[in-house]
Design a protein around this motif. Structure first.
Motif, PDB file in Angstrom:
ATOM      1  N   VAL A 243       0.839  -1.204   0.000  1.00  0.00           N
ATOM      2  CA  VAL A 243       0.000   0.000   0.000  1.00  0.00           C
ATOM      3  C   VAL A 243       0.872   1.251   0.000  1.00  0.00           C
ATOM      4  O   VAL A 243       0.588   2.219  -0.721  1.00  0.00           O
ATOM      5  N   GLN A 244       1.939   1.248   0.784  1.00  0.00           N
ATOM      6  CA  GLN A 244       2.836   2.411   0.817  1.00  0.00           C
ATOM      7  C   GLN A 244       3.412   2.692  -0.570  1.00  0.00           C
ATOM      8  O   GLN A 244       3.416   3.835  -1.038  1.00  0.00           O
ATOM      9  N   ALA A 245       3.900   1.649  -1.215  1.00  0.00           N
ATOM     10  CA  ALA A 245       4.475   1.819  -2.552  1.00  0.00           C
ATOM     11  C   ALA A 245       3.399   2.244  -3.554  1.00  0.00           C
ATOM     12  O   ALA A 245       3.634   3.118  -4.397  1.00  0.00           O
ATOM     13  N   ALA A 246       2.220   1.650  -3.449  1.00  0.00           N
ATOM     14  CA  ALA A 246       1.124   1.997  -4.369  1.00  0.00           C
ATOM     15  C   ALA A 246       0.680   3.447  -4.172  1.00  0.00           C
ATOM     16  O   ALA A 246       0.350   4.129  -5.137  1.00  0.00           O
ATOM     17  N   ARG A 247       0.684   3.911  -2.934  1.00  0.00           N
ATOM     18  CA  ARG A 247       0.319   5.325  -2.676  1.00  0.00           C
ATOM     19  C   ARG A 247       1.312   6.270  -3.341  1.00  0.00           C
ATOM     20  O   ARG A 247       0.917   7.295  -3.907  1.00  0.00           O
ATOM     21  N   GLU A 248       2.588   5.945  -3.242  1.00  0.00           N
ATOM     22  CA  GLU A 248       3.609   6.772  -3.904  1.00  0.00           C
ATOM     23  C   GLU A 248       3.394   6.774  -5.416  1.00  0.00           C
ATOM     24  O   GLU A 248       3.462   7.817  -6.061  1.00  0.00           O
ATOM     25  N   ALA A 249       3.117   5.601  -5.963  1.00  0.00           N
ATOM     26  CA  ALA A 249       2.870   5.502  -7.403  1.00  0.00           C
ATOM     27  C   ALA A 249       1.616   6.287  -7.781  1.00  0.00           C
ATOM     28  O   ALA A 249       1.599   6.996  -8.793  1.00  0.00           O
TER      29      ALA A 249
ATOM     30  N   VAL B 178      -6.055   3.928 -13.752  1.00  0.00           N
ATOM     31  CA  VAL B 178      -7.157   3.078 -13.290  1.00  0.00           C
ATOM     32  C   VAL B 178      -6.630   1.758 -12.733  1.00  0.00           C
ATOM     33  O   VAL B 178      -7.106   1.277 -11.701  1.00  0.00           O
ATOM     34  N   GLN B 179      -5.644   1.183 -13.393  1.00  0.00           N
ATOM     35  CA  GLN B 179      -5.061  -0.076 -12.938  1.00  0.00           C
ATOM     36  C   GLN B 179      -4.472   0.084 -11.532  1.00  0.00           C
ATOM     37  O   GLN B 179      -4.656  -0.775 -10.680  1.00  0.00           O
ATOM     38  N   LEU B 180      -3.842   1.193 -11.287  1.00  0.00           N
ATOM     39  CA  LEU B 180      -3.253   1.468  -9.980  1.00  0.00           C
ATOM     40  C   LEU B 180      -4.342   1.689  -8.933  1.00  0.00           C
ATOM     41  O   LEU B 180      -4.226   1.215  -7.798  1.00  0.00           O
ATOM     42  N   ALA B 181      -5.399   2.369  -9.307  1.00  0.00           N
ATOM     43  CA  ALA B 181      -6.521   2.566  -8.377  1.00  0.00           C
ATOM     44  C   ALA B 181      -7.137   1.229  -7.983  1.00  0.00           C
ATOM     45  O   ALA B 181      -7.468   1.004  -6.810  1.00  0.00           O
ATOM     46  N   ASN B 182      -7.267   0.337  -8.957  1.00  0.00           N
ATOM     47  CA  ASN B 182      -7.804  -1.001  -8.669  1.00  0.00           C
ATOM     48  C   ASN B 182      -6.865  -1.784  -7.757  1.00  0.00           C
ATOM     49  O   ASN B 182      -7.319  -2.490  -6.848  1.00  0.00           O
ATOM     50  N   LEU B 183      -5.571  -1.652  -7.981  1.00  0.00           N
ATOM     51  CA  LEU B 183      -4.597  -2.316  -7.122  1.00  0.00           C
ATOM     52  C   LEU B 183      -4.705  -1.786  -5.692  1.00  0.00           C
ATOM     53  O   LEU B 183      -4.700  -2.569  -4.735  1.00  0.00           O
ATOM     54  N   MET B 184      -4.807  -0.483  -5.547  1.00  0.00           N
ATOM     55  CA  MET B 184      -4.944   0.125  -4.215  1.00  0.00           C
ATOM     56  C   MET B 184      -6.174  -0.425  -3.494  1.00  0.00           C
ATOM     57  O   MET B 184      -6.110  -0.780  -2.314  1.00  0.00           O
ATOM     58  N   LYS B 185      -7.263  -0.499  -4.202  1.00  0.00           N
ATOM     59  CA  LYS B 185      -8.517  -1.005  -3.628  1.00  0.00           C
ATOM     60  C   LYS B 185      -8.335  -2.450  -3.155  1.00  0.00           C
ATOM     61  O   LYS B 185      -8.690  -2.816  -2.043  1.00  0.00           O
ATOM     62  N   LYS B 186      -7.734  -3.269  -4.010  1.00  0.00           N
ATOM     63  CA  LYS B 186      -7.490  -4.675  -3.693  1.00  0.00           C
ATOM     64  C   LYS B 186      -6.567  -4.804  -2.478  1.00  0.00           C
ATOM     65  O   LYS B 186      -6.822  -5.596  -1.561  1.00  0.00           O
TER      66      LYS B 186
END
Length: 172
Positions: free
Chosen positions: A141-147, A155-163
């Motif tokens: 989640v930390q890495a995904a937030r930075e991304a 959209v792909q990143l938003a879906n990853l964050m949600k998951k």
């Protein structure tokens, strides 16, 4: 033809999205003025835009050797090094069966990339995916937030964050 004309021709090619021809003109400028760091820098940027990372890195290194105190050149060099490390990590993970050691090695490469270029969104994104595979959801989640901060409309990143957030909540 004068060096300024070579550079002018290169910029005309860039405006036409003809990066290959632009590189040729920058190469002529470099041949005419081999100690002029700006030509190497501009050629490196052009190589990077056309996806030729090895050449971009080589020319960026040369520009920094000629003008080590030029911050713009150093930042560009770091960005190219980060892209190369990220690509190396991606290739390591493209094997049929990844091992814990491959994951650790890829994480180290990505951490180096991020240290060189904190705006390397691809490194953060790949790091999030690796941590997800390792069930390290908090780190993912930390890495995904930075991304996401770097790619707010992905959209792909938003879906990853949600998951990832769902998986983290399930762990608690």
């Amino acid at each position: 033809m004068k060096v300024e004309e070579y550079v002018q021709k290169a910029y005309q090619c860039i405006l036409q999205n003809d990066f290959e021809q632009a590189v040729e003109w920058f190469e002529k400028a470099i041949s005419a003025q081999p100690d002029h760091a700006e030509h190497y820098f501009r050629c490196s940027v052009t190589y990077a835009r056309s996806g030729r990372l090895e050449q971009a890195l080589t020319y960026a290194e040369h520009a920094v050797r000629l003008a080590p105190h030029q911050d713009e050149y150093v930042l560009h060099l770091h960005a190219q090094q980060a892209r190369q490390l990220t690509e190396k990590a991606r290739k390591m993970l493209d094997v049929d069966k990844t091992t814990p050691q491959l994951h650790r090695d890829a994480i180290l490469l990505l951490e180096q990339a991020i240290a060189l270029d904190p705006l390397c969104g691809d490194a953060f994104m790949l790091l999030a995916l690796i941590y997800d595979e390792l069930n390290e959801y908090k780190l993912a989640v930390q890495a995904a937030r930075e991304a996401a901060a770097l790619f707010p409309h992905n959209v792909q990143l938003a879906n990853l964050m949600k998951k990832l957030c769902q998986q983290m909540n399930e762990q608690i």
